[in-house]
Design an enzyme around this catalytic site. Structure first.
Site, PDB file in Angstrom:
ATOM      1  N   PHE A   1     101.512  93.537 -44.393  1.00  0.00           N
ATOM      2  CA  PHE A   1     101.597  92.257 -45.099  1.00  0.00           C
ATOM      3  C   PHE A   1     100.227  91.610 -45.218  1.00  0.00           C
ATOM      4  O   PHE A   1      99.492  91.500 -44.234  1.00  0.00           O
ATOM      5  CB  PHE A   1     102.530  91.291 -44.355  1.00  0.00           C
ATOM      6  N   ASP A   2      99.905  91.158 -46.426  1.00  0.00           N
ATOM      7  CA  ASP A   2      98.814  90.228 -46.619  1.00  0.00           C
ATOM      8  C   ASP A   2      99.243  88.899 -45.988  1.00  0.00           C
ATOM      9  O   ASP A   2     100.425  88.692 -45.706  1.00  0.00           O
ATOM     10  CB  ASP A   2      98.560  90.089 -48.127  1.00  0.00           C
TER      11      ASP A   2
END
Length: 218
Positions: free
Chosen positions: A6-7
Site C-alpha cells: 500500500f502507498d
C-alpha cells in the site's frame, strides 16, 4: 498473489492539508508566496526534491534546502494534519485475515510513515513498513519498491500487488514488473494511472478488497 503493498498518502490517508501547508512554508522561506494551497497538490506523490526542482526551477542545492525547510514544519505540525480515509482500518483487517502479507511502500520518509501508522493504530497490520530515507538514497517509488523486495525476498515480485493513487505508483510498479491497482479517491487521475500501467482503478478501498478476492471483473 501473496503480498499486498500500500502507498500511504492518497491511498490510506488524506494528507493534503499537511503536505501543501509545509510546501507553502518552505517556498515562503525561498521568497516565493503561493496563497492557493490547492495549486501545491502536485507535490503529493513524487519525491519533494524532484518537485521543487521541476515546479520552480531550483538547483539541486536549493531544492535540498527547501526539503529541509519543509521538514522543519512537517515534523512538528504537518504530520498531524491528515486523516484516514473511510473504511481503511476495516479493509486492512479483513485483507490481513485472508492471509495476505501487507507492506507499506511510500515515498514519504520511513520515520514519518511509522509515526502516522502508529498514530492511527495501523502498525500491527503491516509485515513491512518501507519509506524513503532522509539522506535521499531511497526517494523514488521504484527505489522504495526495490527495498520492499529486498526485505520481502521470500516473495516473488509476480506475487505482489501495489495499491496506489498516482502515476508515480504505477510507473514504479511497472518498472519492476509488479501489478498495480489504482484508486481514484487520492491525488492522481484515473487516466494517468491507466496510461502508466495500472490494471484497474477503483473508487473505494472496499472495492480493492473485493477485487483482490477476484469478486470483480476487469
Amino acid at each position: 498473489m501473496r503480498a499486498v503493498l500500500f502507498d500511504l498518502d492518497g491511498t490510506l490517508v488524506d494528507s493534503e492539508e499537511g503536505i501543501t501547508k509545509c510546501v507553502q512554508y518552505a517556498l515562503r522561506d525561498c521568497g516565493i508566496e503561493v496563497p492557493n494551497l490547492e495549486s501545491l497538490r502536485c507535490f503529493i506523490g513524487p519525491p519533494l526534491e524532484y518537485s521543487f526542482r521541476l515546479r520552480y526551477g531550483m538547483t539541486e542545492e536549493a531544492a535540498w534546502n527547501a526539503v529541509q525547510k519543509y521538514r522543519e514544519r512537517y515534523d512538528v505540525k504537518g504530520i498531524l494534519e491528515c486523516h484516514l480515509y473511510d473504511h481503511v482500518e476495516e479493509a486492512l483487517s479483513r485483507i490481513k485475515e485472508k492471509g495476505y502479507l501487507l507492506a507499506l511502500a511510500s515515498s514519504k520518509p520511513e520515520i514519518a510513515c511509522r509515526h502516522i501508522l502508529e498514530r492511527f493504530h495501523l502498525t500491527s497490520y503491516f509485515d513491512e513498513i518501507v519509506g524513503s530515507t532522509l539522506d535521499g538514497s531511497i526517494s523514488t517509488k521504484e527505489e522504495v519498491l526495490l527495498e520492499v523486495c529486498r526485505r520481502m525476498s521470500r516473495i516473488d515480485k509476480e506475487q505482489m500487488c501495489l495499491i496506489g493513487d498516482t502515476k508515480y505508483d504505477a510507473i514504479g510498479a511497472a518498472a519492476l514488473g509488479i501489478r498495480c491497482i489504482g484508486v481514484s479517491y487520492g491525488f492522481g487521475t484515473r487516466e494517468e494511472l491507466l496510461s502508466q500501467g495500472a490494471e484497474i482503478v477503483l473508487d473505494d478501498i472496499r472495492e480493492v478488497e473485493s477485487y483482490l478476492e477476484g469478486d470483480m471483473e476487469l
